[in-house]
Design a protein around this motif. Structure first.
Motif, PDB file in Angstrom:
ATOM      1  N   ASN A 439      -4.648  -7.300   7.493  1.00 17.08           N
ATOM      2  CA  ASN A 439      -5.655  -6.809   8.450  1.00 17.08           C
ATOM      3  C   ASN A 439      -5.530  -5.288   8.565  1.00 17.08           C
ATOM      4  O   ASN A 439      -4.601  -4.773   9.193  1.00 17.08           O
ATOM      5  N   VAL A 440      -6.482  -4.566   7.968  1.00 13.34           N
ATOM      6  CA  VAL A 440      -6.411  -3.101   7.900  1.00 13.34           C
ATOM      7  C   VAL A 440      -6.495  -2.481   9.288  1.00 13.34           C
ATOM      8  O   VAL A 440      -5.786  -1.517   9.606  1.00 13.34           O
ATOM      9  N   SER A 441      -7.355  -3.006  10.131  1.00 15.07           N
ATOM     10  CA  SER A 441      -7.518  -2.439  11.478  1.00 15.07           C
ATOM     11  C   SER A 441      -6.230  -2.554  12.283  1.00 15.07           C
ATOM     12  O   SER A 441      -5.804  -1.590  12.944  1.00 15.07           O
ATOM     13  N   GLN A 442      -5.588  -3.737  12.241  1.00 12.95           N
ATOM     14  CA  GLN A 442      -4.337  -3.913  12.974  1.00 12.95           C
ATOM     15  C   GLN A 442      -3.225  -3.036  12.391  1.00 12.95           C
ATOM     16  O   GLN A 442      -2.419  -2.453  13.136  1.00 12.95           O
ATOM     17  N   ALA A 443      -3.187  -2.941  11.054  1.00  9.29           N
ATOM     18  CA  ALA A 443      -2.172  -2.096  10.416  1.00  9.29           C
ATOM     19  C   ALA A 443      -2.349  -0.641  10.808  1.00  9.29           C
ATOM     20  O   ALA A 443      -1.373   0.082  11.041  1.00  9.29           O
ATOM     21  N   ALA A 444      -3.613  -0.176  10.872  1.00 10.58           N
ATOM     22  CA  ALA A 444      -3.891   1.207  11.283  1.00 10.58           C
ATOM     23  C   ALA A 444      -3.397   1.466  12.701  1.00 10.58           C
ATOM     24  O   ALA A 444      -2.863   2.542  13.004  1.00 10.58           O
ATOM     25  N   ARG A 445      -3.581   0.456  13.575  1.00  9.29           N
ATOM     26  CA  ARG A 445      -3.100   0.614  14.951  1.00  9.29           C
ATOM     27  C   ARG A 445      -1.573   0.674  14.996  1.00  9.29           C
ATOM     28  O   ARG A 445      -0.998   1.450  15.766  1.00  9.29           O
ATOM     29  N   LEU A 446      -0.912  -0.142  14.166  1.00 13.24           N
ATOM     30  CA  LEU A 446       0.552  -0.087  14.104  1.00 13.24           C
ATOM     31  C   LEU A 446       1.051   1.285  13.652  1.00 13.24           C
ATOM     32  O   LEU A 446       2.031   1.814  14.174  1.00 13.24           O
ATOM     33  N   LEU A 447       0.360   1.846  12.673  1.00 16.90           N
ATOM     34  CA  LEU A 447       0.752   3.143  12.114  1.00 16.90           C
ATOM     35  C   LEU A 447       0.228   4.318  12.932  1.00 16.90           C
ATOM     36  O   LEU A 447       0.590   5.474  12.675  1.00 16.90           O
ATOM     37  N   GLU A 448      -0.652   3.995  13.891  1.00 12.28           N
ATOM     38  CA  GLU A 448      -1.264   5.012  14.762  1.00 12.28           C
ATOM     39  C   GLU A 448      -2.001   6.068  13.958  1.00 12.28           C
ATOM     40  O   GLU A 448      -1.829   7.285  14.161  1.00 12.28           O
ATOM     41  N   ILE A 449      -2.830   5.589  13.008  1.00 11.83           N
ATOM     42  CA  ILE A 449      -3.706   6.471  12.229  1.00 11.83           C
ATOM     43  C   ILE A 449      -5.108   5.847  12.198  1.00 11.83           C
ATOM     44  O   ILE A 449      -5.252   4.633  12.404  1.00 11.83           O
ATOM     45  N   PRO A 450      -6.157   6.650  11.957  1.00  9.95           N
ATOM     46  CA  PRO A 450      -7.515   6.087  11.880  1.00  9.95           C
ATOM     47  C   PRO A 450      -7.632   5.076  10.744  1.00  9.95           C
ATOM     48  O   PRO A 450      -6.958   5.183   9.713  1.00  9.95           O
ATOM     49  N   ARG A 451      -8.511   4.085  10.937  1.00 14.22           N
ATOM     50  CA  ARG A 451      -8.711   3.039   9.935  1.00 14.22           C
ATOM     51  C   ARG A 451      -9.176   3.634   8.600  1.00 14.22           C
ATOM     52  O   ARG A 451      -8.733   3.217   7.524  1.00 14.22           O
ATOM     53  N   ARG A 456      -8.163   5.068   2.844  1.00  9.30           N
ATOM     54  CA  ARG A 456      -8.057   6.081   1.792  1.00  9.30           C
ATOM     55  C   ARG A 456      -6.665   6.073   1.164  1.00  9.30           C
ATOM     56  O   ARG A 456      -6.499   6.158  -0.060  1.00  9.30           O
ATOM     57  N   LYS A 457      -5.620   5.932   2.002  1.00  7.16           N
ATOM     58  CA  LYS A 457      -4.247   5.926   1.487  1.00  7.16           C
ATOM     59  C   LYS A 457      -3.953   4.645   0.700  1.00  7.16           C
ATOM     60  O   LYS A 457      -3.167   4.653  -0.245  1.00  7.16           O
ATOM     61  N   LEU A 458      -4.570   3.542   1.078  1.00  4.42           N
ATOM     62  CA  LEU A 458      -4.424   2.295   0.323  1.00  4.42           C
ATOM     63  C   LEU A 458      -4.927   2.476  -1.106  1.00  4.42           C
ATOM     64  O   LEU A 458      -4.329   1.940  -2.051  1.00  4.42           O
ATOM     65  N   LYS A 459      -6.025   3.199  -1.238  1.00  2.00           N
ATOM     66  CA  LYS A 459      -6.558   3.465  -2.571  1.00  2.00           C
ATOM     67  C   LYS A 459      -5.650   4.413  -3.359  1.00  2.00           C
ATOM     68  O   LYS A 459      -5.404   4.221  -4.551  1.00  2.00           O
ATOM     69  N   ILE A 460      -5.156   5.464  -2.661  1.00  2.00           N
ATOM     70  CA  ILE A 460      -4.283   6.434  -3.332  1.00  2.00           C
ATOM     71  C   ILE A 460      -3.044   5.762  -3.915  1.00  2.00           C
ATOM     72  O   ILE A 460      -2.612   6.049  -5.034  1.00  2.00           O
ATOM     73  N   TYR A 461      -2.453   4.836  -3.135  1.00  2.00           N
ATOM     74  CA  TYR A 461      -1.208   4.194  -3.555  1.00  2.00           C
ATOM     75  C   TYR A 461      -1.446   2.871  -4.305  1.00  2.00           C
ATOM     76  O   TYR A 461      -0.506   2.132  -4.555  1.00  2.00           O
TER      77      TYR A 461
END
Length: 464
Positions: A439-451, A456-461
């Protein structure tokens, strides 16, 4: 050239005198360029042909930088050396001593000196002594014998808020029967806290038995803990275990995470019912023992990584205490220096009462992977090599112990910072995605960064 030596050479700026000796310590040449620098030997002729140790009466072959340069065959840098001349005048010098070679062998040494007598107080960090407190501690330790806790709350030396909170916590829980789990990095003083809990409790007159679970082979640990009966195995005889020996007191089990699982099951029985059974015995014995255990990792981590059974985790960690590392309580370095310097002054018959500002700054900047145990080791080393006539620990006394430690203690070679940051960032993103089951939205909240940033970082890595 090391940074410390480069800084030393730059701090010399100029010299006030030159001395040359031969292998036997006879002065061959001596000149002092400033009139305040040993005026009674300004011409040098008065000391030529005399032994160095006869001219400067408080140094000998073990403490002179000139002798050391000859003995070791390499340059000796000393930021502060105190010498006394035949008239009793004392002077403090900064020296560079170099061996002199002739026909492939060392034939003498030359020393360049700078008089720093009038500057010495500006370069020191004074460590005040509190001998009354230390005397009290020494008296207390003499009072206790074998199988007795040697340390009390007074021995936990600290001005750190967290440590003060732990000492207050000990007072609150000391008289209880619940098990205590102490955890923290190696060298933080976990056993010291265990001793203090026992001595603060109503069990203080009872035995305090300590056992490192990692120090005994698995096949012996069971018999040591629970005891044996005659004939239970070849050579066995009736012998009480540590639980019986600790009756009415405290049993401290260090490195509990090293205890084999089958022994943890037997330990659980003791914790639940208060009975022990010796190896090969049919009889159970009732014991009244409080268990304090310790590990270099938290009890929850011990359980998650399979070092502790889940059922015994709940029994051992009813009360838990985390001992902060020395790098988390650097305000304690000065008071600990005070204590260790006083301790080794007595043991080594030294009279050190200060630490140079440069050495003190290095101690503050150091990361202390070995914590308080490492600090004591470093001070003991320094106190052994400091000159008998000196009253100060300087950078030269500790620099060999702290040189190039940053890479070694964290195990990471110097490399481009962006590479390290990218690696850590990728790992954290992977963990967040796994935890949220994609779940990208929940992961973004855990990392405290915008979705959008996370996508974008998922694509980079290449994680999607």
């Amino acid at each position: 050239m090391s940074r410390a030596k480069k800084d030393f050479l730059e701090s010399m700026e100029y010299i006030d005198g030159i001395t040359i000796i031969d292998r036997n310590g006879t002065i061959l040449f001596s000149v002092k360029f400033n009139p305040w620098f040993h005026p009674e030997i300004i011409d040098g002729e008065e000391v030529i042909g005399k032994k160095l140790c006869n001219v400067f009466t408080n140094i000998d072959e073990d403490t002179s930088t000139l002798y050391k340069a000859i003995e070791l065959g390499r340059p000796i840098h000393r930021k502060r050396q105190m010498v006394s001349d035949i008239e009793g005048n004392k002077i403090v010098t900064m020296n560079i001593s170099l061996p002199i070679k002739g026909e492939d062998r060392i034939i003498g040494a030359i020393e360049l000196s700078k008089d720093i007598t009038k500057y010495k107080d500006k370069s020191t960090h004074i460590i005040p002594m509190n001998s009354e407190c230390f005397s009290k501690m020494d008296t207390m330790k003499k009072h206790f014998g074998p199988d007795r806790a040697r340390y009390s709350l007074d021995d936990i030396i600290s001005s750190n808020v967290k440590i003060k909170e732990l000492k207050y916590f000990i007072k609150k829980i000391a008289n209880g029967r619940s098990s205590v789990f102490i955890y923290g990095e190696t060298g933080t003083g976990k056993e010291l806290f265990a001793h203090a809990i026992h001595n603060e409790s109503n069990r203080s007159k009872g035995p305090f038995i300590s056992q490192n679970c990692a120090a005994i082979p698995e096949n012996l640990l069971e018999s040591i803990l629970f005891g044996t009966t005659k004939g239970s195995f070849t050579g066995a005889y009736d012998q009480p275990g540590l639980f019986e020996l600790a009756e009415g007191g405290t049993l401290f089990l260090d490195e509990i995470n090293s205890m084999p699982m089958h022994l943890q099951a037997k330990l659980l029985r003791v914790l639940q019912d208060g009975y022990v059974r010796r190896l090969g015995d049919q009889k159970e014995r009732k014991v009244d023992v409080r268990i304090i255990s310790a590990s270099n990792m938290s009890p929850k981590k011990c359980m998650k990584e399979g070092h502790l059974r889940q059922d015994i985790y709940y029994r051992l960690s009813v009360l838990s205490m985390h001992i902060p590392s020395l790098r988390e309580r650097k305000e304690d370095i000065e008071i600990l220096l005070n204590f260790f310097i006083n301790k080794y002054n007595k043991q080594l018959n030294k009279n050190v009462n200060k630490v140079s500002k440069e050495a003190y700054d290095h101690l503050l900047a150091y990361n202390w992977p070995g914590n308080i145990r490492e600090l004591e080791h470093m001070i003991e080393y320094a106190m052994n090599i400091v000159d008998e006539s000196d009253d100060e620990i300087e950078i030269e006394h500790i620099e060999n112990m702290i040189k190039e430690v940053e890479d070694e203690e964290i195990g990471i070679p110097i490399q481009p910072l962006k590479n390290v940051v990218s690696k850590i960032e990728k790992e954290l993103i992977q963990r967040a995605i796994q935890k949220t089951k994609g779940n990208v939205s929940q992961a973004a909240r855990l990392l405290e960064i915008p979705r959008q940033t996370l996508q974008r970082k998922l694509k980079i890595y290449n994680l999607i």
